[in-house]
Motif scaffolding. Structure first.
Motif, short mmCIF file in Angstrom:
data_model
loop_
_atom_site.label_atom_id
_atom_site.label_comp_id
_atom_site.label_asym_id
_atom_site.label_seq_id
_atom_site.Cartn_x
_atom_site.Cartn_y
_atom_site.Cartn_z
N VAL A 105 77.84 140.98 59.67
CA VAL A 105 77.92 140.16 60.78
C VAL A 105 77.24 138.81 60.29
N PRO A 106 77.73 137.97 59.18
CA PRO A 106 76.99 136.63 58.92
C PRO A 106 77.20 135.87 60.19
N ALA A 107 75.96 134.91 60.47
CA ALA A 107 75.61 133.92 61.41
C ALA A 107 75.21 132.71 61.03
N ILE A 163 69.92 127.18 80.73
CA ILE A 163 69.52 127.00 79.33
C ILE A 163 70.15 126.01 78.56
N LYS A 164 71.61 125.84 78.94
CA LYS A 164 72.09 124.90 78.11
C LYS A 164 72.35 125.23 76.73
N THR A 165 72.92 126.37 76.63
CA THR A 165 73.38 126.82 75.31
C THR A 165 74.14 128.43 75.46
N GLY A 166 74.66 128.77 74.21
CA GLY A 166 75.50 129.75 74.16
C GLY A 166 75.79 130.22 72.84
N SER A 167 76.77 131.34 72.92
CA SER A 167 77.08 131.88 71.45
C SER A 167 78.64 132.18 71.42
N THR A 168 79.07 132.21 70.20
CA THR A 168 80.54 132.30 69.89
C THR A 168 80.74 133.53 68.89
N VAL A 169 81.66 134.37 69.17
CA VAL A 169 81.97 135.51 68.09
C VAL A 169 83.55 135.49 67.74
N LEU A 170 83.66 135.62 66.49
CA LEU A 170 85.04 135.65 66.07
C LEU A 170 85.04 137.18 65.63
N LEU A 171 86.20 137.54 66.05
CA LEU A 171 86.47 139.18 65.47
C LEU A 171 87.95 139.35 65.15
N SER A 172 88.09 140.40 64.41
CA SER A 172 89.55 140.62 63.62
C SER A 172 89.88 142.16 63.99
N ASP A 173 91.21 142.46 63.99
CA ASP A 173 91.57 143.70 64.01
C ASP A 173 90.75 144.70 62.96
N GLY A 174 90.47 144.33 61.84
CA GLY A 174 89.76 144.95 60.71
C GLY A 174 88.83 144.14 59.99
N PRO A 175 88.26 144.69 58.92
CA PRO A 175 87.43 143.92 58.02
C PRO A 175 88.35 142.51 57.32
N PHE A 176 87.54 141.55 57.07
CA PHE A 176 88.26 140.59 56.59
C PHE A 176 87.30 139.72 55.44
N THR A 177 88.18 139.10 54.43
CA THR A 177 87.64 138.56 53.19
C THR A 177 86.85 137.02 53.91
N CYS A 178 85.48 136.84 53.18
CA CYS A 178 84.84 135.68 54.02
C CYS A 178 84.11 134.91 52.82
N GLY A 179 84.09 133.74 52.74
CA GLY A 179 83.16 132.99 51.89
C GLY A 179 82.44 132.01 52.69
N VAL A 180 81.38 131.02 52.03
CA VAL A 180 80.88 130.13 52.86
C VAL A 180 80.44 129.11 51.85
N SER A 181 80.34 127.72 52.57
CA SER A 181 79.83 126.71 52.10
C SER A 181 78.63 125.91 52.84
N ARG A 237 72.37 133.68 58.78
CA ARG A 237 72.09 135.38 58.59
C ARG A 237 73.11 135.91 57.73
N GLU A 238 72.83 136.50 56.65
CA GLU A 238 73.63 137.16 55.61
C GLU A 238 74.83 136.43 54.98
N THR A 239 74.35 135.17 54.92
CA THR A 239 75.25 134.14 53.82
C THR A 239 75.09 134.55 52.39
N ASP A 240 74.09 134.86 51.83
CA ASP A 240 73.77 135.20 50.51
C ASP A 240 74.75 136.07 50.03
N LEU A 241 75.02 137.08 51.17
CA LEU A 241 75.96 138.44 50.78
C LEU A 241 77.40 137.66 50.73
N LEU A 242 77.74 136.40 50.87
CA LEU A 242 79.14 136.03 50.93
C LEU A 242 79.42 135.40 49.44
#
Length: 324
Positions: free
Chosen positions: A106-108, A25-43, A52-57
């Motif tokens: 899980v923002p994406a 297909i020439k495509t893929g996905s990448t996941v970033l995980l942490s040992d626990g929840p982490f604080t997150c923002g977006v621009s 997905r779920e960026t308004d929540l940030l």
């Protein structure tokens, strides 16, 4: 400045990255995980984002921490990768507590790679399976270039790819970046040098040095809507959600240094920023300033590394920066 031991975003303790791809297909996905929840923002500074779920940030929203981040190819189809990650986290009992239920946050963000020479005649959306495989593959070391969300990425002149870089500040804080490079513009003015060259550390993307271009020269572009560079910057410094949002905004400077042009109406350029809250800041005013600078520098370097490490595959519509 110096890099962390791996020169990857996982030099920040507790972070893991997993990649999965389908080379047909020439495509893929990448996941970033942490040992626990982490604080997150977006621009978000591009004109055509898919999220997905960026308004929540936003700092004024109820939920202040998230459980994972997903970068994916596939345009809107790729958002389904985050659903698989949410399922896996829920099975582990991780998520935002609501009564006797937990809801993984899980923002994406996605990039457009549907016209890159791969076979796109699937009968069932493949991205949920890719998300599950990326989750299972998460670890502290991972490959760069034509992997994960960068598998089918392209630029105006070359293949794009998945890049990462890190930096340790004099304060002791670590900053890292992870990026899937799929821009309308270019990372190189001539196919031999990178726009990000002034910020290279060692020979992490070839050490070719800088090239001055003639004033008024227009860079190459795809000049269509098959684009978007999506990134994550991270630190172990203790930051609020508002401070993470500010770091994400500052990191966009790195995108503009490494991709010309960037933040166009046809790119959905986006940066998530996260804090693992592991290290207190000694001087909040000064440290916040240098964290933003480091995030921009790491992102510029990560973009060049993603393009530099791309590898050729049958059916490619762009050559690699390193042929062969």
């Amino acid at each position: 400045m110096q890099t962390g031991p791996r020169n990857l975003i996982t030099d920040i303790a507790g972070l893991k990255v997993g990649n999965a791809q389908d080379d047909a297909i020439k495509t893929g996905s990448t996941v970033l995980l942490s040992d626990g929840p982490f604080t997150c923002g977006v621009s978000i500074m591009g004109g055509a984002p898919g999220t997905r779920e960026t308004d929540l940030l936003a700092p004024d929203k109820t939920v202040q921490q998230v459980d994972a981040l997903v970068l994916s190819g596939g345009s809107a189809f790729g958002l389904d990768a985050a659903s698989a990650v949410a399922d896996e986290l829920r099975a582990q009992g991780r998520g935002y507590g609501v009564g006797d239920q937990v809801v993984p946050i899980v923002p994406a963000a996605i990039l457009f790679d549907l016209l890159n020479g791969g076979t796109k005649t699937w009968a069932q959306n493949p991205y949920r399976a890719l998300g599950a495989r990326a989750f299972a593959a998460a670890g502290e070391t991972f490959a760069l270039g034509s992997v994960g969300a960068g598998t089918g990425a392209t630029l105006a002149s070359h293949k794009g790819g998945l890049g990462s870089a890190s930096m340790v500040l004099p304060s002791g804080h670590t900053v890292g970046a992870l990026v899937a490079v799929n821009a309308l513009g270019d990372a190189s003015p001539d196919g031999a040098h990178f726009w990000a060259a002034p910020w290279e550390i060692g020979d992490e993307f070839g050490a070719a040095g800088c090239l001055r271009t003639a004033p008024g020269t227009l860079p190459a572009t795809k000049l269509d809507a098959r684009n978007t560079t999506i990134a994550i910057v991270a630190t172990d410094a203790q930051l609020t959600q508002a401070q993470c949002t500010r770091m994400a905004t500052a990191a966009h400077d790195g995108m503009a240094r490494a991709l010309v042009p960037s933040h166009t109406p046809h790119d959905g350029d986006l940066v998530f920023a996260l804090s693992t809250d592991a290290r207190a800041m000694g001087d909040p005013q000064a440290d916040t300033l240098w964290l933003g600078h480091a995030a921009a520098t790491c992102l510029a370097r990560a973009i060049a590394r993603g393009v530099y490490h791309a590898r050729p595959a049958p059916g490619d519509v762009r050559p690699c920066f390193q042929p062969g």
